[in-house]
Design a protein around this motif. Sequence first.
Motif, PDB file in Angstrom:
ATOM      1  N   ALA A  81    -139.470  54.400  10.882  1.00 30.78           N
ATOM      2  CA  ALA A  81    -139.947  53.530  11.965  1.00 30.78           C
ATOM      3  C   ALA A  81    -138.898  53.415  13.060  1.00 30.78           C
ATOM      4  O   ALA A  81    -139.229  53.453  14.254  1.00 30.78           O
ATOM      5  CB  ALA A  81    -140.305  52.154  11.419  1.00 30.78           C
ATOM      6  N   ASP A  82    -137.635  53.309  12.684  1.00 28.14           N
ATOM      7  CA  ASP A  82    -136.558  53.200  13.667  1.00 28.14           C
ATOM      8  C   ASP A  82    -136.490  54.460  14.526  1.00 28.14           C
ATOM      9  O   ASP A  82    -136.422  54.381  15.759  1.00 28.14           O
ATOM     10  CB  ASP A  82    -135.236  52.958  12.951  1.00 28.14           C
ATOM     11  N   VAL A  83    -136.524  55.617  13.887  1.00 30.63           N
ATOM     12  CA  VAL A  83    -136.444  56.886  14.623  1.00 30.63           C
ATOM     13  C   VAL A  83    -137.636  57.042  15.571  1.00 30.63           C
ATOM     14  O   VAL A  83    -137.494  57.556  16.678  1.00 30.63           O
ATOM     15  CB  VAL A  83    -136.347  58.076  13.633  1.00 30.63           C
ATOM     16  N   LEU A  84    -138.801  56.561  15.159  1.00 30.90           N
ATOM     17  CA  LEU A  84    -139.999  56.672  15.996  1.00 30.90           C
ATOM     18  C   LEU A  84    -140.162  55.525  16.990  1.00 30.90           C
ATOM     19  O   LEU A  84    -141.073  55.537  17.804  1.00 30.90           O
ATOM     20  CB  LEU A  84    -141.247  56.749  15.106  1.00 30.90           C
ATOM     21  N   GLY A  85    -139.277  54.525  16.899  1.00 33.42           N
ATOM     22  CA  GLY A  85    -139.368  53.390  17.816  1.00 33.42           C
ATOM     23  C   GLY A  85    -140.526  52.453  17.505  1.00 33.42           C
ATOM     24  O   GLY A  85    -141.082  51.830  18.412  1.00 33.42           O
ATOM     25  N   ILE A  86    -140.877  52.347  16.238  1.00 30.41           N
ATOM     26  CA  ILE A  86    -141.983  51.481  15.820  1.00 30.41           C
ATOM     27  C   ILE A  86    -141.421  50.188  15.244  1.00 30.41           C
ATOM     28  O   ILE A  86    -140.562  50.216  14.370  1.00 30.41           O
ATOM     29  CB  ILE A  86    -142.858  52.198  14.768  1.00 30.41           C
ATOM     30  N   ASP A  87    -141.927  49.075  15.720  1.00 30.21           N
ATOM     31  CA  ASP A  87    -141.594  47.769  15.163  1.00 30.21           C
ATOM     32  C   ASP A  87    -142.486  47.589  13.938  1.00 30.21           C
ATOM     33  O   ASP A  87    -143.711  47.450  14.062  1.00 30.21           O
ATOM     34  CB  ASP A  87    -141.857  46.681  16.207  1.00 30.21           C
ATOM     35  N   LEU A  88    -141.888  47.614  12.750  1.00 25.92           N
ATOM     36  CA  LEU A  88    -142.669  47.547  11.513  1.00 25.92           C
ATOM     37  C   LEU A  88    -143.481  46.266  11.390  1.00 25.92           C
ATOM     38  O   LEU A  88    -144.633  46.303  10.949  1.00 25.92           O
ATOM     39  CB  LEU A  88    -141.747  47.681  10.298  1.00 25.92           C
ATOM     40  N   VAL A  89    -142.902  45.151  11.752  1.00 24.83           N
ATOM     41  CA  VAL A  89    -143.616  43.882  11.644  1.00 24.83           C
ATOM     42  C   VAL A  89    -144.808  43.885  12.593  1.00 24.83           C
ATOM     43  O   VAL A  89    -145.929  43.527  12.203  1.00 24.83           O
ATOM     44  CB  VAL A  89    -142.684  42.687  11.907  1.00 24.83           C
ATOM     45  N   GLU A  90    -144.599  44.309  13.810  1.00 19.14           N
ATOM     46  CA  GLU A  90    -145.684  44.374  14.786  1.00 19.14           C
ATOM     47  C   GLU A  90    -146.793  45.316  14.318  1.00 19.14           C
ATOM     48  O   GLU A  90    -147.975  44.997  14.412  1.00 19.14           O
ATOM     49  CB  GLU A  90    -145.126  44.836  16.136  1.00 19.14           C
ATOM     50  N   ALA A  91    -146.419  46.482  13.796  1.00 14.12           N
ATOM     51  CA  ALA A  91    -147.412  47.451  13.316  1.00 14.12           C
ATOM     52  C   ALA A  91    -148.218  46.867  12.160  1.00 14.12           C
ATOM     53  O   ALA A  91    -149.442  47.038  12.094  1.00 14.12           O
ATOM     54  CB  ALA A  91    -146.725  48.743  12.892  1.00 14.12           C
ATOM     55  N   ALA A  92    -147.552  46.170  11.244  1.00 17.04           N
ATOM     56  CA  ALA A  92    -148.240  45.583  10.099  1.00 17.04           C
ATOM     57  C   ALA A  92    -149.177  44.456  10.536  1.00 17.04           C
ATOM     58  O   ALA A  92    -150.312  44.356  10.055  1.00 17.04           O
ATOM     59  CB  ALA A  92    -147.231  45.074   9.077  1.00 17.04           C
TER      60      ALA A  92
END
Length: 122
Positions: A81-92
Motif C-alpha cells: 500500500a505504501d509503494v502504491l500510495g494507498i491509504d489502507l484505512v481509507e481504502a478499507a
Amino acid sequence: MASSLGELTEHVRAFAREREWERFHTPKNLAMALGGEVGELLAELQWLTPEQASAVMSDPELGPRVRAEIGDVTIYLVRLADVLGIDLVEAAVEKLEEAGRRYPVEAARGSARGIPSSHDIG
C-alpha cells in the motif's frame, strides 16, 4: 514499537530503506510475497476443525505461528500500500461503505447469502 498504522508504515519503509531493498519492492514483487505469506497462514489453519481454528491462539505451538504469519501478511500489505500510495484505512472504509450498500442489514442479517463471495468483493 509502532502503535498506529501510520507509524507501522514508517517503520516498514525505514526497514526496507536501511537495507536498500526499495528496488526490489515493486508492486508485483510485493503482491507475490503477500500472496505467499497468505498461503503460509492458510497452511497453518488448513486441516483444523472450525472449533480448533477458533481456539488456535490458545494452542502453545500453533498460536505463535499464526501470529507470526499474520505479522508477515500485515508487513507486506502495508509495504505494498505504501509503494502504491494507498491509504489502507481509507481504502478499507470505502470498501465497507460499498459493501454496506450492496448488502444492506435488512437483507443480509443472519444469512450466508449476505456474505460476499470472492467474485462479489472485487
